[in-house]
Every structure is written in structure tokens, then in C-alpha cells.
Write a protein that holds these residues in place. Sequence first.
Motif, PDB file in Angstrom:
ATOM      1  N   HIS A  25      -6.144   9.145   1.898  1.00  0.00           N
ATOM      2  CA  HIS A  25      -6.949   8.129   2.567  1.00  0.00           C
ATOM      3  C   HIS A  25      -6.851   6.855   1.731  1.00  0.00           C
ATOM      4  N   VAL A  26      -6.541   5.752   2.405  1.00  0.00           N
ATOM      5  CA  VAL A  26      -6.361   4.477   1.713  1.00  0.00           C
ATOM      6  C   VAL A  26      -7.203   3.424   2.415  1.00  0.00           C
ATOM      7  N   ASP A  27      -7.956   2.638   1.654  1.00  0.00           N
ATOM      8  CA  ASP A  27      -8.752   1.596   2.317  1.00  0.00           C
ATOM      9  C   ASP A  27      -7.871   0.405   2.671  1.00  0.00           C
ATOM     10  N   LYS A  28      -8.422  -0.507   3.451  1.00  0.00           N
ATOM     11  CA  LYS A  28      -7.646  -1.615   4.023  1.00  0.00           C
ATOM     12  C   LYS A  28      -7.004  -2.501   2.968  1.00  0.00           C
ATOM     13  N   SER A  29      -7.686  -2.663   1.834  1.00  0.00           N
ATOM     14  CA  SER A  29      -7.156  -3.532   0.777  1.00  0.00           C
ATOM     15  C   SER A  29      -6.171  -2.801  -0.129  1.00  0.00           C
ATOM     16  N   GLY A  30      -6.163  -1.468  -0.054  1.00  0.00           N
ATOM     17  CA  GLY A  30      -5.291  -0.694  -0.937  1.00  0.00           C
ATOM     18  C   GLY A  30      -5.879  -0.470  -2.315  1.00  0.00           C
ATOM     19  N   ILE A  35       0.836  -1.204   0.000  1.00  0.00           N
ATOM     20  CA  ILE A  35       0.000   0.000   0.000  1.00  0.00           C
ATOM     21  C   ILE A  35       0.870   1.254   0.000  1.00  0.00           C
ATOM     22  N   PHE A  95     -14.431   9.162   3.821  1.00  0.00           N
ATOM     23  CA  PHE A  95     -13.220   8.560   3.254  1.00  0.00           C
ATOM     24  C   PHE A  95     -12.739   9.353   2.040  1.00  0.00           C
ATOM     25  N   GLN A 122      -3.851   4.266  11.313  1.00  0.00           N
ATOM     26  CA  GLN A 122      -4.971   3.380  11.011  1.00  0.00           C
ATOM     27  C   GLN A 122      -6.268   4.037  11.451  1.00  0.00           C
ATOM     28  N   GLU A 158     -12.623   0.752   6.662  1.00  0.00           N
ATOM     29  CA  GLU A 158     -11.367   0.558   7.391  1.00  0.00           C
ATOM     30  C   GLU A 158     -10.199   0.951   6.493  1.00  0.00           C
ATOM     31  N   GLY A 159      -9.211   1.607   7.074  1.00  0.00           N
ATOM     32  CA  GLY A 159      -8.047   1.965   6.268  1.00  0.00           C
ATOM     33  C   GLY A 159      -7.055   2.821   7.018  1.00  0.00           C
ATOM     34  N   TRP A 160      -6.387   3.718   6.291  1.00  0.00           N
ATOM     35  CA  TRP A 160      -5.352   4.567   6.876  1.00  0.00           C
ATOM     36  C   TRP A 160      -5.458   6.005   6.373  1.00  0.00           C
TER      37      TRP A 160
END
Length: 233
Positions: A216-221, A151, A186, A177, A200-202
Motif C-alpha cells: 500500500h502506497v500513499d499518494k505522495s509516496g 513511486i 492502509f 488506485q 489516497e494511494g495505490w
Amino acid sequence: MKSIIKLLTQINSTRKLPQGIILTLVLTSLLACGMGITNNNPSLAVPNTEQRQTSQNNLPKSISRKLLLDASKRSGVKTRDLKITQVTTKTFSNPCAFQFGEICTREYRPIQGWEVVVKVKNQSWTYHVNKSGSQIILDPKVSTNQLPKSIADKVLRDAAQRSGLPINAIKITQSTQKTFSNACVFNFGEICTQQYDPVEGWAVSVKVKNQSWTYHVDKSGSSVVLDPNRPKN
């Protein structure tokens, strides 16, 4: 005790008290001695309220292990160097509150579980854990700085493409996170609904020349979104 019996014998020999009275005096003395022993012996004392509360708040070992493994994976710190410092039995009013939602409905759909604080180096991480241990949620405000490399590479490539700089001239300065309350938040929406549909993400800060860009990046990228209000050249 022997001195008490001796004294009673002497009194009886002098005053010739009835046996019933002597027996009553002896039993009373025995009870008094027994109470003194109990009060002076901590092992016989009744546990206080605080002790009972601590016992109720104890996490099952299986859940403690899961929680420490999660903290270890996120922080890179070995489980033996992590410590659970506080455990509080809680009833979370609904799944939104359980998942640290900043804007939650007033719906009452209780989740039984614990709020757990873990010491990770010099930080205190707060977790919410349900009773079965099937859900272990870390407070999204905790900065774990453990952005997966795949990611991080995506973010750096996007910043390089937009800025025209080589990747080695760009640096990720912070990654936190987060649980974004919905897709609008998001995507950096200025006016968003209060609907709770978590992502969920970062949140990732990137240094580009003298600027700081926020992604903003989601959990899966799969979704990498740059703040549209970033400073422009």
C-alpha cells in the motif's frame, strides 16, 4: 381543406343552413386539420419525459473537459479517444458516499452532482463530480495502472532490499488506485475502526521470485507499506 369547404358550400346551397352553423363547422374542420398536422410533424411534438431527463443530466462543457483531462492523465489515452457514455444527476447522501467510501456513516450532508461513466479503451470508469466541478473523484476500484515512476522505483527498491534480489529481477504486475477508508486499513490492520479518514494511494502487486507481494502506497509516496501477511520463504 378545400374539399371540406366545397362540401359545406354544397350542403348549404341545398339546405340553406344559418351562417352561424356553417362558421362553426368550418372552425371545427380547421381545428381537426391543425391537430393532424401537429401529430404528423415531429418538430411540433412536445418533448417526452425521457428527453427532458437527458437534458437535465447534461454536464456543463467545462466540467466535461476537466473530467476527460483527468481520465487522459491517468490512462495515457488522448482526450479525443475518450468518451463520456453516461451521465446521471445524483444527490450523494454525504461526503463519504461521494468519495466511494465502502463503510460510511448515515449522516445526511448532501452533495449535489453527477455520476459519470467514461469509456477508456475497453474499460468503463465511474466518476463522482460535484455541481461546481471542484471535486472530480474516480472510483478507487478502477485499475488505472498509472503508478508514477518515482513511486514505482521506491516500491521496487524496498522489495529488492527485503528479498536480496537485484531490482531488475523484480516486477510490478499490477497497480490499482485506491481510497483506503483510514490509516488502519492502509497499514493492513486486521481489526480496524469504522472511522472514515481517507488515505489516497495505490495497492501495488510485485512479483518476487515465485511470490506476489502486496504494497500500500500513499499518494505522495512518503508511506510504502508491505503486507505483513505476505508469503514467507
